[in-house]
Scaffold this active site. Structure first.
Site, PDB file in Angstrom:
ATOM      1  N   ASP A   1      39.708  61.557 117.896  1.00  0.00           N
ATOM      2  CA  ASP A   1      39.887  61.072 119.263  1.00  0.00           C
ATOM      3  C   ASP A   1      40.648  62.074 120.125  1.00  0.00           C
ATOM      4  O   ASP A   1      40.408  62.171 121.336  1.00  0.00           O
ATOM      5  CB  ASP A   1      40.607  59.724 119.258  1.00  0.00           C
ATOM      6  CG  ASP A   1      39.648  58.559 119.047  1.00  0.00           C
ATOM      7  OD1 ASP A   1      38.493  58.675 119.485  1.00  0.00           O
ATOM      8  OD2 ASP A   1      40.038  57.557 118.437  1.00  0.00           O
TER       9      ASP A   1
ATOM     10  N   CYS B   1      45.242  63.778 110.792  1.00  0.00           N
ATOM     11  CA  CYS B   1      44.205  63.083 110.034  1.00  0.00           C
ATOM     12  C   CYS B   1      42.876  63.213 110.756  1.00  0.00           C
ATOM     13  O   CYS B   1      42.813  63.647 111.905  1.00  0.00           O
ATOM     14  CB  CYS B   1      44.571  61.609 109.849  1.00  0.00           C
ATOM     15  SG  CYS B   1      44.746  60.691 111.386  1.00  0.00           S
TER      16      CYS B   1
END
Length: 766
Positions: A638, A685
């Site tokens: 994102d 991550c």
């Protein structure tokens, strides 16, 4: 099994023909009471003017109390639920300190009480309550049902009460994620199309009297019927022998012995004599067979020993085989193509033997147990199996895409695409993993010049726990709690969530486990809480959704804290943070959860709190956020998407999505530098952590903790153990001066090849 989605569909369909809001409330309490088999269901709505809760609809209490019973905020069990915005499930309502008795309702006869708040966009609308006579707690499944009904109806109910629009849309609850839990027949994961095994004819009424294929004609030619039975019995024996020979090369001897068990039943003279006795009394061969098999199967089913109980299934299967020979027809499994999940109501080892083994991906049976012969066969074949799932509707699930999770004994028909992607990833990554990398499991993730990097696993499925541990993960860096939510047909209750989270924390204990709170929206919707937005990635997702549904959020926080009791290896991670007040509001909820649990006698500890750095605004106010958090985790997927304003799922622009863009790399370095200055531990991550070329740059920037899929962890460890930290820093210094993505990619490819890692270069890597 309770199915809240079906109840919601019924409410939506009927509501379209109603004339006024009061009828909608009556419809809701009536259908909920019926579904939960409770004595009472009521709805209390908030009167904003008088700031009290008014009984507006009830099924089970005295209806003359409607509009008469009023509870000020904080008073009574309804007021308690509203004040705390949390579900309440008590065994004896009259013993609760907040209980208030209203004689006009007639509720003195009801002890069990279950209540959940109805909240829409942080607006408390009312409270849904369910009551029973017996003094016993409602089950976790009933809790989940009530939560889902309240959450799904909150919006339409709020709107209908405001403007009288009762035309609710059935598409809010699509026919997806049809979930069943059974018993584990054989571990493993499988995906494929469900194939319901259709019996052309069924030996009816053996145990299940709903079947009615076999007639009870007593006017048959007795000698002819005896002969028909003997021929069918001999044919069944021969067919069984042929099947055993076909399977001889595929099964170990102990499993092949199961065919011997079947043959012993077929050769049992007492069984055959009993059937012939019925025939000689005037019954048809089919009816005589049914009566005898029924008697013998029931005898085994009444036994206490689980293994002997399972033998009832053998009797039933043999009866079905003989009946098939009586009819002279075989079941049709034609047209099988691709991975197939075989589904049936009474599957046997013979059915599996007839099935093309190369197409058999999994087995689902409505009956059966872990000790049944079907389970033994599935384990021997290495085919995941879930048994004893209960009644299935063939018309609803036949030919449907299916996920079978043998680790958790769950089968999901018509799974949503996001859930399919998660399982598909597990299946493909495992098969694609380079075999030689398993040797790295017990070696440290340390560069040749002595710099250690912590490697954590991403997960959201219990099926993914063992791979992470077996590949040397040092903990869980990202537990995606939305995955278990997606696997349910309703919001899981607090108790169900504890049962989900606790095994994860225990499996990794004392290693750290970082659980991200519910992150839905964008491309991750729940099948039982569907909403549409023009721009979902900039809409109601992540922390925005959970803060707006505080009762659901509080339930999840409580569940995570309870699951952590005695382990203390839990950290919490908040997704999609873009403002300081979101963290502060969460802190208030966390404090409320701790106080509630402590008052209930739980000894909970306060976990460390982190935030996802995904939205650019969080990067710009990190100094303000740092005062209220313990660590950060950069969500590379994102972060890249929002920084570039590119929807990675949009084929028109997805080619523009790349974490090797200079702007993305500079943004990452800015976050890392700020975090170090503020003393915030930093992890990254997402897919970038599993990209060998990107790992070089992340090491060079100074990121010392990465979290990724368990299946890609060995490859990342290989990169770290092959490239010195000094080289990574040098490469980063070069790359940050480059102006194009292509130049950056070319340089990183050269470095990988120079260190013998050319085989790890991913085609089309982002």
């Amino acid at each position: 099994m309770l199915e809240p989605l079906n109840t919601l569909r019924e409410i939506f369909q009927v509501a379209a023909d109603l004339d006024e809001p009061g009828q909608l409330l009556e419809l809701i309490v009536s259908r909920v009471r019926l579904a939960l088999k409770a004595e009472v269901c009521s709805i209390y709505l908030l009167d904003a003017v008088e700031d009290c809760f008014v009984l507006k609809a009830t099924e089970g209490l005295d209806k003359s109390a409607i509009n008469q019973v009023r509870l000020p905020r904080g008073e009574g069990l309804v007021g308690y639920i509203a004040e705390h915005q949390a579900l309440l499930n008590v065994e004896r309502a009259s013993k609760h300190p907040n209980f208030v008795f209203f004689p006009q309702t007639g509720e003195q006869a009801f002890e069990s009480f279950l209540g959940t708040p109805i909240v829409h966009f942080r607006k408390l609308i009312g409270v849904l309550t369910i009551q029973k006579h017996a003094a016993e707690k409602f089950t976790l499944e009933q809790e989940a049902f009530a939560i889902t009904i309240a959450a799904q109806l909150a919006g339409p109910l709020d709107q209908s009460l405001d403007n009288g629009d009762l035309h609710l849309r059935d598409e809010r609850v699509p026919d997806v994620n049809i979930r069943f839990r059974g018993v584990k027949g054989a571990s493993g994961l499988a995906m494929g199309k469900a194939l319901w095994l259709k019996r052309k004819h069924t030996l009816a009424g053996i145990v299940d009297t709903r079947l009615a294929d076999v007639s009870s004609d007593r006017d048959a030619d007795r000698d002819a019927e005896v002969e028909r039975f003997r021929v069918a019995l001999a044919a069944a024996k021969e067919d069984l022998k042929e099947q055993k020979e076909r399977m001889r090369g595929n099964l170990p001897k102990d499993v092949l012995a199961l065919y011997g068990m079947y043959r012993m039943i077929l050769e049992d003279r007492s069984l055959a004599d009993e059937i012939e006795t019925y025939i000689k009394a005037g019954w048809t061969a089919a009816t005589a067979l049914r009566k005898t098999v029924k008697n013998h199967a029931r005898a085994f089913e009444t036994m206490e020993d689980d293994y002997l109980k399972a033998k009832a299934e053998d009797i039933l299967h043999i009866g079905q085989r003989v009946y098939a020979q009586l009819r002279g027809e075989e079941d049709d499994i034609a047209g099988v193509a691709g991975p197939t999940i075989l589904v049936g109501s009474d599957l046997s080892i013979s059915d599996i033997a007839e099935f093309p083994t190369e197409q058999l991906a999994g087995i689902v049976c409505t009956k059966g147990s872990a000790l049944s012969h079907l389970a033994i066969l599935a384990n021997a074949l290495g085919v995941p199996a879930v048994l004893g799932v209960g009644e299935l509707d063939p018309n609803r699930i036949d030919k449907a895409e299916t996920i079978l999770d043998g680790y958790r004994a769950i089968v999901i028909f018509k799974p949503v695409e996001q859930l399919q992607r998660e399982y598909r990833k597990l299946l493909t990554q495992e098969s694609a993993l380079l075999k030689g990398l398993d040797a790295l499991r017990d070696l440290p993730a340390e560069t040749p010049d002595g710099t250690a990097v912590t490697l954590m696993a991403n997960t959201g499925l219990l099926a993914d726990i063992t791979p992470g541990l077996s590949r040397g993960a040092q903990g869980i860096g990202l537990y995606r709690s939305e995955i278990p939510f997606m696997m349910h047909e309703s919001f899981p209750s607090e108790g169900e969530q504890v049962e989900i989270y606790r095994p994860v924390l225990e499996a990794y204990h004392p290693k750290p486990v970082c659980m991200r709170t519910l992150d839905i929206g964008g491309d991750k919707n729940l099948p039982y809480f569907v909403f549409t937005e023009d721009n979902p990635f900039l809409g109601w997702r992540g922390i925005r959704f959970t803060l707006d549904n505080s009762s659901i959020f509080l339930s999840q926080i409580r569940a995570m804290l309870r699951a952590n009791i005695g382990l203390d290896n839990l950290s919490l991670l908040l997704p999609m943070i873009s403002r300081l007040d979101e963290v502060l509001e969460f802190r208030q909820l966390l404090t409320e959860a701790v106080l509630q649990l402590e008052s209930e006698g739980y000894e909970v500890s306060l976990p460390k709190l982190g935030i996802m750095i995904e939205v650019p605004s969080a990067m710009l106010i990190l100094d303000q956020l740092a005062e209220h958090i313990d660590f950060i985790s950069i969500g590379s997927n994102d972060f890249t998407q929002y920084l570039l304003a590119v929807d990675r799922n949009n084929v028109k622009v997805s080619q523009l999505y790349s974490w090797f863009q200079p702007s993305v790399l500079r943004g990452l370095k800015s976050v890392v530098s700020q975090a170090k200055a503020l003393g915030l531990p930093t992890s990254l991550c997402g897919e970038m952590a599993a990209d060998p070329a990107a790992v070089i740059l992340l090491m060079g920037m100074g990121i010392d903790q990465l979290s990724m899929s368990a299946y890609t962890l060995p490859k990342t460890k290989w990169v770290i153990r092959s490239i010195p930290q000094s080289v990574a820093v040098s490469v980063w210094n070069e790359v940050q001066m480059m102006k194009t993505e292509s130049a950056i990619r070319q340089r990183l490819t050269e470095v990988l090849e120079q260190h013998g890692l050319g085989g790890l270069i991913r085609a089309g890597a982002h």
